[in-house]
Scaffold this motif. Structure first.
Motif, PDB file in Angstrom:
ATOM      1  N   HIS A  10       0.845  -1.206   0.000  1.00 47.65           N
ATOM      2  CA  HIS A  10       0.000   0.000   0.000  1.00 47.65           C
ATOM      3  C   HIS A  10       0.875   1.250   0.000  1.00 47.65           C
ATOM      4  N   ASP A  15      -3.931   3.815   2.265  1.00 44.13           N
ATOM      5  CA  ASP A  15      -3.547   4.052   3.660  1.00 44.13           C
ATOM      6  C   ASP A  15      -2.090   3.712   3.978  1.00 44.13           C
ATOM      7  N   HIS A  40      -6.047   0.153  -1.611  1.00 41.58           N
ATOM      8  CA  HIS A  40      -7.490  -0.002  -1.433  1.00 41.58           C
ATOM      9  C   HIS A  40      -8.221   0.930  -2.421  1.00 41.58           C
ATOM     10  N   HIS A 245       2.567  -1.341   4.674  1.00 39.98           N
ATOM     11  CA  HIS A 245       1.859  -0.055   4.739  1.00 39.98           C
ATOM     12  C   HIS A 245       2.811   1.113   4.984  1.00 39.98           C
TER      13      HIS A 245
HETATM   14 ZN    ZN Z   1      -4.559  -0.907   4.181  1.00 31.23          ZN
END
Ligand code: ZN
Ligand code: AMP
Ligand code: FE
Ligand code: FE
Length: 274
Positions: A10, A15, A40, A245
């Motif tokens: 990501h 996020d 996402h 992330h």
């Molecule tokens: Zn995420």
């Protein structure tokens, strides 16, 4: 040694905390071979990197997406090799991003009622123009000093069934699988160990699921093997990745899960057969 393949990452397009370019440079710096951006409800990260691919010719980018499905078969679905210029798919994604705003606003109001107000403008600013998600609400709570980490915000407020959680207005899994397939992608069940429903997998396969994420940070060797065998029995491919992330998120490092080269070969073979 980090894995040279990571198919679940990501960026600030959703996020994550690294921009797409920062992630790309980091992966190149680790001498990685294959990187899939799976933000996402957004392909903005991949699209931004396409013109830069020649700066790291040995690092291959794969377009991907992570969609949230609600309803009876709530789960996350990854889509690999989607055609990111498919207009209908992009329209669908922008609708999903709008629904995220509505859902997060409801959650912000619930936090307010619980005595933990956050400014909506801060939540939006913390998303850096990317697809909004609960982690941005967590970041706004951290700024206010209510919690020390994203994880604490989830554990106390934002997790499913947490006091600020709102049931998601997300499409049914069958519809998400359909939209990935219509965009030329391969739908894969993300982090299967998160789900407890016995009937989930069989129903998803009936709806057109083509793969399962066997290699994942929280999967033990034997659980990974279980999913590999399960996939083999059902004629599915397996995929894997770290669900990176970025720094400050408390999540796994880039390339922290070893993904065999054969995984990419099988995915490609399947894509070429569609
Ligand atoms: Zn995420
Ligand atoms: P959302 O897209 O708003 O549903 O938020 C999903 C994001 O929150 C994903 O990055 C998840 O990995 C993360 N997330 C979901 N549940 C938890 C949890 N219980 N603890 C920490 N992070 C979570
Ligand atoms: Fe997920
Ligand atoms: Fe993810």
């Amino acid at each position: 040694m980090p894995s040279r393949i990571d198919l679940h990452t990501h960026t600030t397009a959703s996020d994550g905390t690294l921009t797409p370019v920062e992630l790309f440079d980091k992966a190149a710096g680790l001498d990685m071979q294959v990187l899939a951006l799976s933000d996402h409800d957004s392909t903005a990260g991949y699209d931004a990197l396409v013109p830069l691919q020649s700066t790291h010719p040995t690092l291959r980018l794969i377009p991907a997406i992570e969609l949230s499905a609600g309803g009876e078969f709530a789960c996350h679905l990854l889509g690999y090799f989607i055609n990111t210029s498919d207009k209908a798919f992009q329209n669908h994604l922008s609708l999903l991003r709008e629904k995220r705003v509505e859902r997060l606003q409801i959650m912000a109001r619930q936090l307010d009622r619980l005595g933990f107000p956050v400014e909506w403008s801060r939540v939006v600013a913390l998303a850096h123009g990317g697809s909004l998600g609960r982690p941005h609400l967590a970041d706004a709570m951290m700024e206010k000093g209510y919690v020390k980490s994203r994880q604490e915000a989830f554990d106390r407020f934002l997790k499913r069934d947490g006091p600020a959680y709102t049931s998601e207005s997300e499409p049914a899994a069958q519809d998400s699988i359909g939209s990935i397939r219509k965009a030329g992608g391969i739908p894969v069940l993300a982090h299967p160990s998160y789900y407890t429903s016995e009937s989930l997998l069989k129903n998803l396969v009936q709806a057109g699921l083509m793969g399962i994420e066997a290699y994942y940070p929280e999967h033990s060797r034997s659980l990974t093997q279980h999913y590999i065998e399960f996939a083999r029995d059902l004629g599915l491919v397996v995929t894997g990745g770290s669900d990176f992330h970025g720094p400050g998120t408390g999540r796994s490092a880039l390339g922290s899960v070893t993904v065999p080269e054969a995984v990419v070969e099988s995915l490609e073979k399947l894509k070429n057969s569609l």
